[in-house]
Design an enzyme around this catalytic site. Structure first.
Site, PDB file in Angstrom:
ATOM      1  N   GLU A   1      -9.287 -73.356   6.324  1.00 47.20           N
ATOM      2  CA  GLU A   1      -9.088 -72.303   7.325  1.00 47.20           C
ATOM      3  C   GLU A   1     -10.159 -72.304   8.417  1.00 47.20           C
ATOM      4  O   GLU A   1     -10.416 -71.278   9.050  1.00 47.20           O
ATOM      5  CB  GLU A   1      -8.994 -70.912   6.666  1.00 47.20           C
TER       6      GLU A   1
ATOM      7  N   GLU B   1      -2.500 -71.899  -0.617  1.00 40.47           N
ATOM      8  CA  GLU B   1      -2.762 -70.506  -1.006  1.00 40.47           C
ATOM      9  C   GLU B   1      -1.562 -69.669  -0.627  1.00 40.47           C
ATOM     10  O   GLU B   1      -1.125 -69.684   0.523  1.00 40.47           O
ATOM     11  CB  GLU B   1      -3.969 -69.896  -0.258  1.00 40.47           C
TER      12      GLU B   1
END
Ligand SMILES: *[C@@H]1O[C@H](CO)[C@@H](O)[C@H](O)[C@H]1NC(C)=O
Ligand SMILES: *[C@@H]1O[C@H](CO)[C@@H](O)[C@H](O)[C@H]1NC(C)=O
Ligand SMILES: *[C@@H]1O[C@H](CO)[C@@H](O)[C@H](O)[C@H]1NC(C)=O
Length: 303
Positions: free
Chosen positions: A121, A232
């Site tokens: 991320e 995720e």
């Protein structure tokens, strides 16, 4: 059989056999025995892969993370992660830990590698919504490409050579055409997507499955044919509401049944968020508190 029949036969084989199914694991406070306890509990729940965020053991400069010997002892496969947002010197330590682990554990380690993610991320954190959410330091795609090349050089000629090297980011980052060069440099794309957090959308549980697969399909459309792994996703069992999204065990079950079971059924490599998340709010754990984690889930994980 004719070629067309063989192809039809191959297409009918279940693709689930080869897929990785696991959870995400932080490094803070975990020694080898803590990782082993977590991996054994996950295994009892049918989750035999572990995604990591760093190669470095907590509290050390660049010693290999003790999740590696724990994975070897428990037969857990690994989606390795190298933290990429702390500067070049820290990234050099991530590489040093990767190299040391290959030397120290050899094929007992490298046979377990599902893939190597350079960063997590990092680009999301420097997008406008990442900044607005105080998500911390990030880096842009050029830095990630540079680091991917460093990882490829580091593993060349070792028993980890040829393992897929990629990057994990949020679906909205992948869907942005400014990531085309990065996607070209990746063997796989890891996508993090949480309808729970998509507060600018009507994000009640009723819409969550469709929103998730919309995010996944947007990523796949941008992926230049590279495989898209779910790195995720999840729904919290407790915590304050997030726009229309309500945290509850029932909604976490509904989300898992729709999103998780579809992903597993389609043979998509998936690292669910997450095994245990005690004390966090919202809390995404599929089991409650305890060390080692309990092996009775808060809701059914069967599909
Ligand atoms: C896409 O990426 C560009 C360049 O980083 C950025 O300026 C733009 O805001 C991004 N668009 C979205 C929707 O995130
Ligand atoms: C970040 O902030 C935006 C705007 O407030 C919000 O819509 C979004 O859901 C937030 N994302 C996360 C991951 O918290
Ligand atoms: C969730 O969405 C997927 C993809 O569209 C679909 O195949 C599946 O049937 C949906 N599951 C539920 C429970 O709605």
């Amino acid at each position: 059989m004719r070629t067309s029949q063989i192809l039809a036969f191959v297409a009918a084989l279940p693709s689930t056999l080869a897929a990785y199914k696991g959870f995400n694991y932080g490094s803070t406070g975990n020694d080898q025995s803590a990782f082993e306890g977590q991996f054994n509990s996950a295994k009892a729940l049918g989750f035999t892969s572990a995604r990591l965020y760093t190669m470095i053991q907590d509290g050390t400069t660049n010693s290999p993370i003790s999740a590696i010997p724990a994975a070897i002892d428990t037969g857990t496969t690994l989606l390795l992660g190298l933290w990429a947002s702390a500067g070049d010197a820290d990234f050099a330590n991530e590489l040093a830990a990767l190299n040391a682990a290959i030397t120290q554990y050899g094929t007992a380690f490298t046979d377990l590698i599902a893939g190597i993610s350079v960063g997590s991320e990092d680009i999301y954190r420097i997008t406008p919504i990442g900044i607005e959410n105080n998500s911390g330091a990030g880096v842009g795609p050029a830095t990630i490409i540079n680091y991917i090349n460093q990882v490829r050089s580091a593993i060349a000629g070792t028993s980890a050579a040829g393992k897929p090297v990629g990057h994990v980011d949020t679906y909205n980052v992948w869907a942005n055409s400014s990531q085309n060069a990065l996607i070209g440099a990746c063997d796989f794309l890891g996508v993090d997507a949480y309808p729970w957090y998509e507060t600018t959308k009507a994000n009640s549980i009723d819409n969550a499955n469709a929103t998730f697969w919309g995010d996944y399909d947007d990523t796949t459309a941008a992926a230049q044919g590279k495989p898209v792994w779910i790195t995720e996703t999840g729904w919290p069992v407790s915590g304050a509401n997030s726009n229309e999204a309500v945290a509850s065990v029932q909604n976490a079950q509904t989300y898992y049944d729709a999103v998780g079971c579809t992903a597993f059924g389609e043979g998509i490599n998936t690292w669910w968020y997450t095994l245990q998340d005690s004390g966090s709010s919202p809390s995404f754990g599929v089991v409650g508190a305890g060390s080692p984690p309990p092996t009775t889930p808060l809701y059914s994980l069967s599909c």
